[in-house]
Design an enzyme around this catalytic site. Structure first.
Site, mmCIF file in Angstrom:
data_model
loop_
_atom_site.group_PDB
_atom_site.id
_atom_site.type_symbol
_atom_site.label_atom_id
_atom_site.label_comp_id
_atom_site.label_asym_id
_atom_site.label_seq_id
_atom_site.Cartn_x
_atom_site.Cartn_y
_atom_site.Cartn_z
ATOM 1 N N ASP A 1 5.484 8.707 29.612
ATOM 2 C CA ASP A 1 5.896 9.633 30.662
ATOM 3 C C ASP A 1 5.409 9.157 32.024
ATOM 4 O O ASP A 1 4.259 8.740 32.165
ATOM 5 C CB ASP A 1 5.334 11.028 30.399
ATOM 6 C CG ASP A 1 5.790 11.580 29.061
ATOM 7 O OD1 ASP A 1 6.964 11.331 28.706
ATOM 8 O OD2 ASP A 1 4.974 12.240 28.382
ATOM 9 N N GLU A 49 -0.131 11.896 12.762
ATOM 10 C CA GLU A 49 -0.471 11.419 14.092
ATOM 11 C C GLU A 49 -1.859 11.918 14.459
ATOM 12 O O GLU A 49 -2.170 13.099 14.292
ATOM 13 C CB GLU A 49 0.528 11.918 15.129
ATOM 14 C CG GLU A 49 0.191 11.452 16.556
ATOM 15 C CD GLU A 49 1.125 12.017 17.601
ATOM 16 O OE1 GLU A 49 2.192 11.399 17.789
ATOM 17 O OE2 GLU A 49 0.795 13.053 18.205
#
Length: 331
Positions: free
Chosen positions: A102, A10
């Site tokens: 989020d 990532e």
């Protein structure tokens, strides 16, 4: 005979122009390890959308590595998300990591907009819908889609999602729903004990989940990073690991201990049948590459700062305090 496990990383796009050179050096080092794919994060609020798309486009055009574009949906309308998907598809992206994202931390009373995409399950379905619409409207797109099928990865939380207040059993159920919506494979949130992964996979398989579940790992070399991760994600590192790292006499010993811990964890999940490792790099290449070297999935990498004239043969024997494993650097 089982094939070689997959390796993936990532990357987080640079948030400032002055950070770009260091970011691309990290990307170059990781690409040189020939991973199966590299995922590129994309902020929930969309503030780094353009930078993420540029990173993905550069990886597509200039490297042999498959880039996977993160895609979030929290706070966005269905039309906005569809437009972002179209932008990535136009750029040649064929793989996504579908995430809810989020909600704003500074808005405790925040509510998702009416008509928006409220979950990763809905986002997976929308990705499939957009692809189907494009293929139905354009024969060339249909051919490209047949030759390079759209891949949709999803996240899953082996110990439950602390931010969402879910249990492991609930996460198993959500993963099954993501699979039913069209997910191709899953990547776990980071964990620190092998049982977190193996027990979760066993429960998921019993519930009917059949897609591959990659083990998501963080290099455990920096205690301040592990504590920061707890603040951000609610995933707590074992106290014994933090204490052991804090007790090391210097940064090199700390790095060695953390690498050995991560190698042991990675090897245990691979031995248990994990199809691959996905490393959360935090844009640092050396800890990620040394972790992979320790489980025979990487190449010989440079030693930590301060020992530039040697390399550590982690595949031969993990580097642990008190046990010398330095060998001469190759010419």
């Amino acid at each position: 005979m089982p094939s070689r496990p997959t390796v993936s990383f990532e990357l987080m796009p640079p948030r400032r122009p002055d950070a770009a050179p260091k970011f691309w050096e990290t990307a170059r080092r990781l690409v040189a390890a020939r991973p199966d794919f590299v995922s590129v994060t994309y902020g929930a609020g969309g503030g780094d959308r353009d930078t993420a798309r540029q990173v993905v486009s550069t990886l597509l055009a200039g490297t042999p590595v498959l880039p996977v574009a993160h895609l979030t949906c929290v706070g966005a309308s269905r039309e906005d998300v569809s437009a972002v998907v179209d932008e990535f598809l136009e750029a040649g992206v064929r793989s996504f990591l579908a995430l809810r994202g989020d909600p704003p931390r500074d808005q405790p009373d925040w509510q998702p907009p009416a008509g928006g995409i409220h979950s990763a399950i809905e986002l997976v379905a929308l990705l499939r819908e957009v692809e189907a619409r494009r293929c139905a409207a354009d024969p060339a797109a249909a051919v490209r889609g047949a030759a390079r099928p759209l891949t949709v990865a999803v996240a899953t939380f082996p110990d439950g999602n602390a931010q969402a207040g879910t249990t492991r059993a609930q996460e198993v159920h959500r993963l099954l729903e993501k699979q039913q919506a069209g997910a191709s494979f899953a990547i776990t949130q980071l964990f620190y004990e092998a049982d977190s992964y193996t027990d979760f996979v066993a429960e998921a398989r019993a519930a009917g989940v059949t897609i591959p579940i990659l083990a998501g790992l963080i290099p455990t070399t920096e205690p301040h990073r592990l504590r920061r991760v707890e603040d951000l994600l609610g995933v707590r590192a074992p106290q014994h690991l933090l204490d052991a790292l804090d007790a090391q006499p210097d940064p090199q010993a700390q790095y060695a201990y953390g690498t050995a811990y991560g190698v042991e964890l990675a090897q245990r999940v691979l031995d248990a049948g994990a199809p691959g490792l996905h490393v959360y790099t935090f844009n640092k290449y050396r800890p990620a590459l040394d972790l992979l070297e320790g489980v025979h999935l990487g190449g010989r990498t440079a030693a930590p700062t301060g020992a530039s004239d040697v390399v550590h043969d982690l595949a031969r024997r993990p580097l642990v305090p008190g046990i010398p494993t330095d060998v001469p650097a190759p010419a």
